[in-house]
Write a protein that holds these residues in place. Structure first.
Motif, PDB file in Angstrom:
ATOM      1  N   GLN A 109      10.256  -6.482  24.418  1.00 48.60           N
ATOM      2  CA  GLN A 109      10.712  -7.362  23.350  1.00 48.60           C
ATOM      3  C   GLN A 109      10.596  -6.600  22.038  1.00 48.60           C
ATOM      4  O   GLN A 109       9.530  -6.074  21.709  1.00 48.60           O
ATOM      5  CB  GLN A 109       9.858  -8.621  23.265  1.00 48.60           C
ATOM      6  CG  GLN A 109      10.062  -9.568  24.403  1.00 48.60           C
ATOM      7  CD  GLN A 109       9.239 -10.831  24.231  1.00 48.60           C
ATOM      8  OE1 GLN A 109       8.172 -10.828  23.659  1.00 48.60           O
ATOM      9  NE2 GLN A 109       9.762 -11.925  24.755  1.00 48.60           N
ATOM     10  N   VAL A 110      11.707  -6.566  21.299  1.00 45.40           N
ATOM     11  CA  VAL A 110      11.719  -5.884  20.007  1.00 45.40           C
ATOM     12  C   VAL A 110      12.030  -6.906  18.922  1.00 45.40           C
ATOM     13  O   VAL A 110      13.097  -7.518  18.931  1.00 45.40           O
ATOM     14  CB  VAL A 110      12.767  -4.741  19.965  1.00 45.40           C
ATOM     15  CG1 VAL A 110      12.630  -3.961  18.658  1.00 45.40           C
ATOM     16  CG2 VAL A 110      12.627  -3.818  21.158  1.00 45.40           C
ATOM     17  N   ARG A 111      11.073  -7.090  18.016  1.00 40.79           N
ATOM     18  CA  ARG A 111      11.283  -7.969  16.863  1.00 40.79           C
ATOM     19  C   ARG A 111      11.892  -7.143  15.740  1.00 40.79           C
ATOM     20  O   ARG A 111      11.474  -6.010  15.512  1.00 40.79           O
ATOM     21  CB  ARG A 111       9.963  -8.588  16.430  1.00 40.79           C
ATOM     22  CG  ARG A 111       9.433  -9.557  17.490  1.00 40.79           C
ATOM     23  CD  ARG A 111       8.158 -10.208  17.077  1.00 40.79           C
ATOM     24  NE  ARG A 111       8.342 -10.986  15.850  1.00 40.79           N
ATOM     25  CZ  ARG A 111       7.337 -11.589  15.217  1.00 40.79           C
ATOM     26  NH1 ARG A 111       6.115 -11.526  15.689  1.00 40.79           N
ATOM     27  NH2 ARG A 111       7.566 -12.268  14.108  1.00 40.79           N
ATOM     28  N   TYR A 112      12.867  -7.725  15.053  1.00 40.38           N
ATOM     29  CA  TYR A 112      13.571  -7.011  13.984  1.00 40.38           C
ATOM     30  C   TYR A 112      13.529  -7.789  12.673  1.00 40.38           C
ATOM     31  O   TYR A 112      13.483  -9.017  12.670  1.00 40.38           O
ATOM     32  CB  TYR A 112      15.043  -6.808  14.356  1.00 40.38           C
ATOM     33  CG  TYR A 112      15.285  -5.713  15.354  1.00 40.38           C
ATOM     34  CD1 TYR A 112      15.396  -4.386  14.947  1.00 40.38           C
ATOM     35  CD2 TYR A 112      15.416  -6.005  16.706  1.00 40.38           C
ATOM     36  CE1 TYR A 112      15.629  -3.375  15.863  1.00 40.38           C
ATOM     37  CE2 TYR A 112      15.647  -4.991  17.629  1.00 40.38           C
ATOM     38  CZ  TYR A 112      15.747  -3.689  17.199  1.00 40.38           C
ATOM     39  OH  TYR A 112      15.979  -2.691  18.110  1.00 40.38           O
ATOM     40  N   TRP A 113      13.619  -7.025  11.595  1.00 43.32           N
ATOM     41  CA  TRP A 113      13.763  -7.577  10.256  1.00 43.32           C
ATOM     42  C   TRP A 113      14.871  -6.833   9.531  1.00 43.32           C
ATOM     43  O   TRP A 113      15.113  -5.651   9.811  1.00 43.32           O
ATOM     44  CB  TRP A 113      12.478  -7.401   9.439  1.00 43.32           C
ATOM     45  CG  TRP A 113      11.410  -8.364   9.804  1.00 43.32           C
ATOM     46  CD1 TRP A 113      11.129  -9.554   9.197  1.00 43.32           C
ATOM     47  CD2 TRP A 113      10.461  -8.245  10.878  1.00 43.32           C
ATOM     48  NE1 TRP A 113      10.074 -10.179   9.831  1.00 43.32           N
ATOM     49  CE2 TRP A 113       9.646  -9.393  10.859  1.00 43.32           C
ATOM     50  CE3 TRP A 113      10.231  -7.275  11.872  1.00 43.32           C
ATOM     51  CZ2 TRP A 113       8.629  -9.606  11.770  1.00 43.32           C
ATOM     52  CZ3 TRP A 113       9.219  -7.479  12.776  1.00 43.32           C
ATOM     53  CH2 TRP A 113       8.431  -8.641  12.717  1.00 43.32           C
ATOM     54  N   ALA A 114      15.521  -7.510   8.618  1.00 41.76           N
ATOM     55  CA  ALA A 114      16.384  -6.836   7.655  1.00 41.76           C
ATOM     56  C   ALA A 114      15.437  -6.135   6.686  1.00 41.76           C
ATOM     57  O   ALA A 114      14.388  -6.687   6.337  1.00 41.76           O
ATOM     58  CB  ALA A 114      17.246  -7.846   6.911  1.00 41.76           C
ATOM     59  N   ALA A 115      15.777  -4.929   6.259  1.00 44.73           N
ATOM     60  CA  ALA A 115      14.918  -4.221   5.317  1.00 44.73           C
ATOM     61  C   ALA A 115      15.770  -3.293   4.455  1.00 44.73           C
ATOM     62  O   ALA A 115      16.609  -2.552   4.973  1.00 44.73           O
ATOM     63  CB  ALA A 115      13.851  -3.417   6.052  1.00 44.73           C
ATOM     64  N   GLU A 116      15.539  -3.364   3.154  1.00 47.70           N
ATOM     65  CA  GLU A 116      16.274  -2.512   2.227  1.00 47.70           C
ATOM     66  C   GLU A 116      15.506  -1.218   1.995  1.00 47.70           C
ATOM     67  O   GLU A 116      14.312  -1.243   1.685  1.00 47.70           O
ATOM     68  CB  GLU A 116      16.488  -3.224   0.894  1.00 47.70           C
ATOM     69  CG  GLU A 116      17.307  -2.397  -0.076  1.00 47.70           C
ATOM     70  CD  GLU A 116      17.581  -3.102  -1.390  1.00 47.70           C
ATOM     71  OE1 GLU A 116      18.389  -2.572  -2.175  1.00 47.70           O
ATOM     72  OE2 GLU A 116      17.010  -4.184  -1.630  1.00 47.70           O
ATOM     73  N   ALA A 117      16.194  -0.094   2.151  1.00 42.36           N
ATOM     74  CA  ALA A 117      15.576   1.211   1.870  1.00 42.36           C
ATOM     75  C   ALA A 117      15.343   1.308   0.372  1.00 42.36           C
ATOM     76  O   ALA A 117      16.257   1.061  -0.417  1.00 42.36           O
ATOM     77  CB  ALA A 117      16.490   2.337   2.339  1.00 42.36           C
ATOM     78  N   VAL A 118      14.114   1.637  -0.023  1.00 38.49           N
ATOM     79  CA  VAL A 118      13.804   1.710  -1.453  1.00 38.49           C
ATOM     80  C   VAL A 118      13.510   3.132  -1.920  1.00 38.49           C
ATOM     81  O   VAL A 118      13.695   3.435  -3.093  1.00 38.49           O
ATOM     82  CB  VAL A 118      12.647   0.764  -1.847  1.00 38.49           C
ATOM     83  CG1 VAL A 118      13.084  -0.681  -1.704  1.00 38.49           C
ATOM     84  CG2 VAL A 118      11.402   1.029  -1.030  1.00 38.49           C
ATOM     85  N   SER A 119      13.059   3.986  -1.026  1.00 39.87           N
ATOM     86  CA  SER A 119      12.807   5.375  -1.405  1.00 39.87           C
ATOM     87  C   SER A 119      12.642   6.202  -0.136  1.00 39.87           C
ATOM     88  O   SER A 119      12.387   5.668   0.933  1.00 39.87           O
ATOM     89  CB  SER A 119      11.545   5.494  -2.265  1.00 39.87           C
ATOM     90  OG  SER A 119      10.400   5.129  -1.513  1.00 39.87           O
ATOM     91  N   GLY A 120      12.767   7.515  -0.293  1.00 39.31           N
ATOM     92  CA  GLY A 120      12.512   8.394   0.834  1.00 39.31           C
ATOM     93  C   GLY A 120      13.621   9.385   1.090  1.00 39.31           C
ATOM     94  O   GLY A 120      14.727   9.260   0.566  1.00 39.31           O
ATOM     95  N   VAL A 121      13.275  10.345   1.930  1.00 38.53           N
ATOM     96  CA  VAL A 121      14.208  11.392   2.335  1.00 38.53           C
ATOM     97  C   VAL A 121      13.993  11.645   3.822  1.00 38.53           C
ATOM     98  O   VAL A 121      12.854  11.771   4.288  1.00 38.53           O
ATOM     99  CB  VAL A 121      13.955  12.697   1.542  1.00 38.53           C
ATOM    100  CG1 VAL A 121      14.855  13.810   2.033  1.00 38.53           C
ATOM    101  CG2 VAL A 121      14.150  12.462   0.057  1.00 38.53           C
ATOM    102  N   PHE A 122      15.077  11.737   4.567  1.00 38.06           N
ATOM    103  CA  PHE A 122      14.999  11.991   6.001  1.00 38.06           C
ATOM    104  C   PHE A 122      14.725  13.459   6.277  1.00 38.06           C
ATOM    105  O   PHE A 122      15.339  14.341   5.681  1.00 38.06           O
ATOM    106  CB  PHE A 122      16.315  11.582   6.677  1.00 38.06           C
ATOM    107  CG  PHE A 122      16.369  11.948   8.133  1.00 38.06           C
ATOM    108  CD1 PHE A 122      15.537  11.331   9.058  1.00 38.06           C
ATOM    109  CD2 PHE A 122      17.235  12.923   8.587  1.00 38.06           C
ATOM    110  CE1 PHE A 122      15.571  11.669  10.399  1.00 38.06           C
ATOM    111  CE2 PHE A 122      17.303  13.272   9.933  1.00 38.06           C
ATOM    112  CZ  PHE A 122      16.461  12.640  10.841  1.00 38.06           C
TER     113      PHE A 122
END
Length: 147
Positions: free
Chosen positions: A94-107
């Motif tokens: 079971q995978v629970r998900y949320w909407a989430a806005e990227a606010v900072s970071g680098v891949f």
């Protein structure tokens, strides 16, 4: 005698608990909505960032941890999205998900995720390997009131 469960034991009927996010941002060039997809070389698939929860880990905290580990981005969590259930090696997950806005970071590519794409929702839906993941793009658009 140990009572700890092996998360990969197919004879254990307890679902593996995992969490993730449908990570989104506004395009830096035109302001359009973009959805983040990750490529996992181990599975050769495109998916939303997600992973198994640690013992006693809060699902939302785990989802945000997995997003940061897999994408290098910190995220601001939003509305919950549908939970997705499926079998892996004969064991329910079971995978629970949320909407989430990227606010900072680098891949930065790593062993678990070697590529990352930011795509408009229709292209993200088409690129996702599993049909069950495509419904999460639609759910994101609903919670962002874009449908």
């Amino acid at each position: 005698m140990s009572t700890a469960r092996n998360p990969d034991d197919a004879s254990d009927p307890t679902p593996v608990q995992a969490a993730g996010c449908v990570l989104w941002r506004r395009s830096p060039t035109d302001g359009g909505l973009q959805v983040c997809l990750v490529h996992r070389p181990k599975y050769g698939d495109w998916s939303h960032p997600k992973g198994k929860l640690k013992r006693d880990e809060d699902p939302l905290a785990g989802a945000l941890r997995e997003v940061e580990e897999e994408t290098g981005h910190r995220a601001a969590p939003g509305a919950p999205l549908p939970t997705v259930g499926y079998e892996v090696n004969g064991r329910p997950k079971q995978v629970r998900y949320w909407a989430a806005e990227a606010v900072s970071g680098v891949f930065t590519p790593n062993d678990e995720v070697d590529r990352l794409l930011w795509l408009p929702p229709p292209a993200a839906r088409d690129r996702l390997t599993q049909p069950r993941d495509r419904t999460l793009v639609d759910a994101l658009l609903q919670v962002l009131h874009l449908t």
